[in-house]
Design a protein around this motif. Structure first.
Motif, PDB file in Angstrom:
ATOM      1  N   VAL A 225       0.842  -1.199   0.000  1.00 42.34           N
ATOM      2  CA  VAL A 225       0.000   0.000   0.000  1.00 42.34           C
ATOM      3  C   VAL A 225       0.878   1.250   0.000  1.00 42.34           C
ATOM      4  CG1 VAL A 225      -1.700   1.323   1.337  1.00 42.34           C
ATOM      5  CG2 VAL A 225      -1.937  -1.162   1.106  1.00 42.34           C
ATOM      6  N   LYS A 226       0.425   2.231  -0.749  1.00 41.60           N
ATOM      7  CA  LYS A 226       1.222   3.443  -0.956  1.00 41.60           C
ATOM      8  C   LYS A 226       1.252   4.338   0.283  1.00 41.60           C
ATOM      9  CE  LYS A 226       1.348   7.452  -4.059  1.00 41.60           C
ATOM     10  NZ  LYS A 226       0.639   8.127  -5.178  1.00 41.60           N
ATOM     11  N   PRO A 227       2.420   4.672   0.784  1.00 41.89           N
ATOM     12  CA  PRO A 227       2.495   5.709   1.816  1.00 41.89           C
ATOM     13  C   PRO A 227       2.027   7.042   1.206  1.00 41.89           C
ATOM     14  CG  PRO A 227       4.510   4.404   1.729  1.00 41.89           C
ATOM     15  CD  PRO A 227       3.717   4.052   0.500  1.00 41.89           C
ATOM     16  N   PRO A 228       1.474   7.962   1.967  1.00 43.45           N
ATOM     17  CA  PRO A 228       1.465   8.018   3.431  1.00 43.45           C
ATOM     18  C   PRO A 228       0.314   7.289   4.105  1.00 43.45           C
ATOM     19  CG  PRO A 228       0.585  10.050   2.542  1.00 43.45           C
ATOM     20  CD  PRO A 228       0.995   9.217   1.357  1.00 43.45           C
ATOM     21  N   HIS A 229      -0.433   6.434   3.368  1.00 44.53           N
ATOM     22  CA  HIS A 229      -1.428   5.632   4.076  1.00 44.53           C
ATOM     23  C   HIS A 229      -0.704   4.829   5.166  1.00 44.53           C
ATOM     24  CE1 HIS A 229      -4.462   2.596   4.907  1.00 44.53           C
ATOM     25  NE2 HIS A 229      -5.341   3.326   4.240  1.00 44.53           N
ATOM     26  N   TYR A 230      -1.346   4.711   6.331  1.00 44.76           N
ATOM     27  CA  TYR A 230      -0.640   4.111   7.460  1.00 44.76           C
ATOM     28  C   TYR A 230      -0.254   2.661   7.208  1.00 44.76           C
ATOM     29  CZ  TYR A 230      -4.920   1.699   9.023  1.00 44.76           C
ATOM     30  OH  TYR A 230      -6.010   0.888   9.112  1.00 44.76           O
ATOM     31  N   ILE A 231      -1.014   1.954   6.343  1.00 43.83           N
ATOM     32  CA  ILE A 231      -0.647   0.578   6.024  1.00 43.83           C
ATOM     33  C   ILE A 231       0.678   0.568   5.253  1.00 43.83           C
ATOM     34  CG2 ILE A 231      -1.329  -1.487   4.753  1.00 43.83           C
ATOM     35  CD1 ILE A 231      -3.046  -1.059   7.170  1.00 43.83           C
ATOM     36  N   GLY A 232       0.822   1.496   4.321  1.00 43.44           N
ATOM     37  CA  GLY A 232       2.075   1.599   3.573  1.00 43.44           C
ATOM     38  C   GLY A 232       3.217   2.071   4.448  1.00 43.44           C
ATOM     39  N   ASN A 233       2.914   3.034   5.312  1.00 44.66           N
ATOM     40  CA  ASN A 233       3.957   3.508   6.240  1.00 44.66           C
ATOM     41  C   ASN A 233       4.523   2.348   7.049  1.00 44.66           C
ATOM     42  OD1 ASN A 233       3.495   6.136   5.465  1.00 44.66           O
ATOM     43  ND2 ASN A 233       2.248   6.661   7.249  1.00 44.66           N
ATOM     44  N   THR A 234       3.640   1.471   7.495  1.00 42.40           N
ATOM     45  CA  THR A 234       4.083   0.381   8.361  1.00 42.40           C
ATOM     46  C   THR A 234       4.968  -0.603   7.603  1.00 42.40           C
ATOM     47  OG1 THR A 234       2.000   0.606   9.586  1.00 42.40           O
ATOM     48  CG2 THR A 234       3.291  -1.368  10.000  1.00 42.40           C
ATOM     49  N   PHE A 235       4.664  -0.852   6.327  1.00 44.60           N
ATOM     50  CA  PHE A 235       5.540  -1.715   5.534  1.00 44.60           C
ATOM     51  C   PHE A 235       6.937  -1.085   5.440  1.00 44.60           C
ATOM     52  CE2 PHE A 235       7.536  -3.140   1.612  1.00 44.60           C
ATOM     53  CZ  PHE A 235       7.383  -4.523   1.705  1.00 44.60           C
ATOM     54  N   VAL A 236       6.971   0.201   5.141  1.00 42.21           N
ATOM     55  CA  VAL A 236       8.272   0.890   5.019  1.00 42.21           C
ATOM     56  C   VAL A 236       9.020   0.855   6.360  1.00 42.21           C
ATOM     57  CG1 VAL A 236       9.372   3.120   4.587  1.00 42.21           C
ATOM     58  CG2 VAL A 236       7.483   2.350   3.135  1.00 42.21           C
ATOM     59  N   GLN A 237       8.305   1.086   7.446  1.00 42.44           N
ATOM     60  CA  GLN A 237       8.966   1.063   8.757  1.00 42.44           C
ATOM     61  C   GLN A 237       9.528  -0.328   9.061  1.00 42.44           C
ATOM     62  OE1 GLN A 237       5.718   2.474  11.215  1.00 42.44           O
ATOM     63  NE2 GLN A 237       5.685   4.411  10.105  1.00 42.44           N
ATOM     64  N   SER A 238       8.814  -1.368   8.660  1.00 44.56           N
ATOM     65  CA  SER A 238       9.314  -2.736   8.874  1.00 44.56           C
ATOM     66  C   SER A 238      10.607  -2.964   8.097  1.00 44.56           C
ATOM     67  CB  SER A 238       8.263  -3.756   8.422  1.00 44.56           C
ATOM     68  OG  SER A 238       7.066  -3.603   9.132  1.00 44.56           O
ATOM     69  N   VAL A 239      10.664  -2.416   6.883  1.00 44.01           N
ATOM     70  CA  VAL A 239      11.892  -2.522   6.089  1.00 44.01           C
ATOM     71  C   VAL A 239      13.052  -1.806   6.791  1.00 44.01           C
ATOM     72  CG1 VAL A 239      13.004  -1.789   3.939  1.00 44.01           C
ATOM     73  CG2 VAL A 239      10.703  -2.789   3.880  1.00 44.01           C
ATOM     74  N   LEU A 240      12.774  -0.611   7.282  1.00 52.85           N
ATOM     75  CA  LEU A 240      13.837   0.166   7.945  1.00 52.85           C
ATOM     76  C   LEU A 240      14.347  -0.559   9.195  1.00 52.85           C
ATOM     77  CD1 LEU A 240      12.475   3.827   7.617  1.00 52.85           C
ATOM     78  CD2 LEU A 240      13.974   2.560   6.079  1.00 52.85           C
ATOM     79  N   TYR A 241      13.452  -1.205   9.931  1.00 54.62           N
ATOM     80  CA  TYR A 241      13.878  -1.994  11.093  1.00 54.62           C
ATOM     81  C   TYR A 241      14.857  -3.084  10.641  1.00 54.62           C
ATOM     82  CZ  TYR A 241       9.889  -0.273  13.985  1.00 54.62           C
ATOM     83  OH  TYR A 241       8.996   0.488  14.694  1.00 54.62           O
ATOM     84  N   ALA A 242      14.469  -3.793   9.569  1.00 55.38           N
ATOM     85  CA  ALA A 242      15.244  -4.953   9.125  1.00 55.38           C
ATOM     86  C   ALA A 242      16.626  -4.559   8.612  1.00 55.38           C
ATOM     87  CB  ALA A 242      14.470  -5.703   8.049  1.00 55.38           C
ATOM     88  N   PHE A 243      16.730  -3.356   8.016  1.00 58.39           N
ATOM     89  CA  PHE A 243      18.003  -2.937   7.412  1.00 58.39           C
ATOM     90  C   PHE A 243      18.747  -1.924   8.278  1.00 58.39           C
ATOM     91  CE2 PHE A 243      15.738  -4.832   3.932  1.00 58.39           C
ATOM     92  CZ  PHE A 243      16.740  -5.495   3.207  1.00 58.39           C
ATOM     93  N   ASN A 244      18.315  -1.760   9.519  1.00 59.51           N
ATOM     94  CA  ASN A 244      19.006  -0.855  10.436  1.00 59.51           C
ATOM     95  C   ASN A 244      20.470  -1.289  10.561  1.00 59.51           C
ATOM     96  OD1 ASN A 244      20.088   0.463  12.638  1.00 59.51           O
ATOM     97  ND2 ASN A 244      18.488  -0.157  14.084  1.00 59.51           N
ATOM     98  N   PRO A 245      21.396  -0.475  10.098  1.00 60.04           N
ATOM     99  CA  PRO A 245      22.807  -0.902  10.068  1.00 60.04           C
ATOM    100  C   PRO A 245      23.410  -1.101  11.460  1.00 60.04           C
ATOM    101  CG  PRO A 245      22.624   1.417   9.505  1.00 60.04           C
ATOM    102  CD  PRO A 245      21.236   0.878   9.564  1.00 60.04           C
ATOM    103  N   ARG A 246      22.765  -0.588  12.482  1.00 63.42           N
ATOM    104  CA  ARG A 246      23.285  -0.779  13.840  1.00 63.42           C
ATOM    105  C   ARG A 246      22.881  -2.146  14.402  1.00 63.42           C
ATOM    106  NH1 ARG A 246      22.676   5.298  16.453  1.00 63.42           N
ATOM    107  NH2 ARG A 246      24.366   6.183  15.206  1.00 63.42           N
ATOM    108  N   GLY A 247      22.023  -2.843  13.703  1.00 64.95           N
ATOM    109  CA  GLY A 247      21.681  -4.204  14.100  1.00 64.95           C
ATOM    110  C   GLY A 247      20.735  -4.306  15.278  1.00 64.95           C
TER     111      GLY A 247
END
Length: 447
Positions: free
Chosen positions: A214-236
């Motif tokens: 789902v396309k951000p800024p819809h909250y469903i899309g935001n949550t997908f993007v946030q999940s990606v950012l969690y997974a690729f957080n370089p600090r681990g």
């Protein structure tokens, strides 16, 4: 002292009609007395009955939920002499903007239009920043016994933190949700279904176009993007870095944290539905249509019992199942009832929040429409837990324990708009502006 104060308030109530009460200058006195613990609950009930009505603004996109509110919540309030008036809104921001506009015109407690709002996240942050909330009421309600509110107890985290914003008991939890993904197992077997974002990428290379989000800024899309950012957080440390407020990051530090995730989304884009021109559905309903039409094999949205509910109504096939994706963390949060600082019927709003958090209605909501509990299982006794277990819809493809083990909190609300802005510029507009500059502009815009 207490009796004198209660008597004074009760006398004031008796002299006013319900409509005039909305203008009663004693509303602020009532607020102070309640928040300081000087009022017995019976006094709240008496005042709420005098007020006579409560105006609840809530998302109205689910006919099942709307029907349940009319059939279950309204009668409970009617027993207490309160008429439930609901305003079904497409977006919570509508109610927040109304509260703030009325506040700006000088309409204080007892003089606004909104008694209660179903909200969370940045909408709560906005009301909090504008000092537009009633106060720390939640832990003072009788049904607060079903919730953890002790800051020293880790079990209280979901009740005391709303997208990273301290709730300070200024809103009452009434429901919960978890971001889940589902697959049509006739088209994508459980064995082939991805469990990480890298596995999703590899699968899409072999099966291009069979997924989108789902396309951000819809909250469903935001949550997908946030999940990606969690997974690729370089600090681990996954989600933990994203619990900080935007003010705690320098532009350089935030760039380093989010860049790997956005680079992944950029790599993913040509493999999404659309033959190289990605199609992002506007909301979860549009994404479900793509899924049911066989255009994509997997979907993601909030809905702990979504698959069970959709299979029950026939909206999803009998071979649709939930999967654990991403196994690095599936975002879970609570939904809340907030009372604006200019609520016209503050006592009735408190009663509404208490009714919604009663165990009876919580179990009814779970059993009849498959909406997750807001109450904390750790606060229930054996018999109560048995009632909940018997009421809960089935999970298909996963267990409640598996979902619970991968649950992670939502992103700090102050980061959400920054991340949205970066996605729009870097992904949707495919801007040639250097990524660090996009981050800088997005952070500046969010101030």
């Amino acid at each position: 002292m207490k009796k004198t104060l209660v008597a004074g308030i009760t006398l004031g109530i008796s002299l006013l009609t319900a409509s005039a009460f909305a203008k009663d200058e004693g509303a602020e006195k009532f607020q102070k007395a309640f928040l300081s613990g000087e009022l017995e609950w019976q006094a709240i009930l008496e005042r709420a009955k005098e007020e006579g009505e409560v105006n609840w603004f809530h998302w109205g996109g689910s006919e099942q939920l709307n029907g349940w509110i009319a059939a279950k919540v309204a009668p409970e309030l009617e027993k207490l002499g309160i008429e439930l008036k609901t305003t079904r809104i497409a977006g919570t921001r509508e109610a927040v903007d109304l509260v703030l506009s009325e506040k700006q015109t000088g309409r204080g407690l007892g003089e606004g239009s909104v008694d209660a709002i179903w909200l969370n996240g940045d909408n709560f942050l906005t009301l909090s920043k504008q000092d537009a909330l009633f106060g720390s009421f939640a832990a003072k309600l009788p049904n607060s016994k079903y919730f953890f509110f002790d800051p020293a107890d880790a079990a209280s985290e979901l009740n005391l933190s709303d997208f990273g914003t301290p709730t300070e008991a200024r809103e009452m939890p009434w429901s919960g949700e978890q971001y889940v993904c589902y697959v049509e197992t006739n088209r994508l077997s459980r064995q082939d279904a991805p469990s990480t974002f890298e596995e999703l990428y590899v699968w899409l290379q072999k099966n291009p176009g069979r997924f989108t989000y789902v396309k951000p800024p819809h909250y469903i899309g935001n949550t997908f993007v946030q999940s990606v950012l969690y997974a690729f957080n370089p600090r681990g440390n996954g989600y933990q870095e994203f619990q900080r407020s935007i003010d705690s990051f320098s532009e350089d530090e935030f760039t380093k944290i989010v860049q790997p995730g956005f680079e992944y989304l950029k790599r993913l884009e040509p493999l999404l539905l659309g033959d190289g021109e990605p199609i992002y559905p506007q909301n979860q309903a549009a994404n479900q249509t793509l899924f049911n039409n066989g255009e994509v094999d997997m979907g993601c949205e909030f809905g702990l019992y979504l698959v069970a509910n959709m299979r029950k109504t026939g909206a999803f096939s009998e071979t649709t199942e939930t999967i654990i994706f991403p196994k690095s963390g599936m975002i879970k949060n609570k939904n809340f009832i907030a009372i604006p600082g200019n609520a016209p019927h503050p006592a009735a709003a408190l009663v509404l929040a208490n009714v919604l958090s009663s165990l009876e209605l919580q179990i009814s909501k779970l059993k009849e429409i498959g909406y997750p509990l807001g109450v904390d299982m750790g606060k229930l006794n054996f018999d109560e837990k048995t009632l909940v277990a018997n009421a809960a819809p089935d999970h298909f493809g996963v267990t409640a324990d598996e979902l619970s083990k991968v649950a992670v909190p939502d992103t700090n609300a102050s980061l959400v708009k920054v991340i949205q802005s970066i996605w729009i510029e870097y992904i949707e507009r495919d801007s040639e502006t250097p990524f660090p500059e996009i981050v800088r502009m997005s952070m500046e815009k969010a101030k």
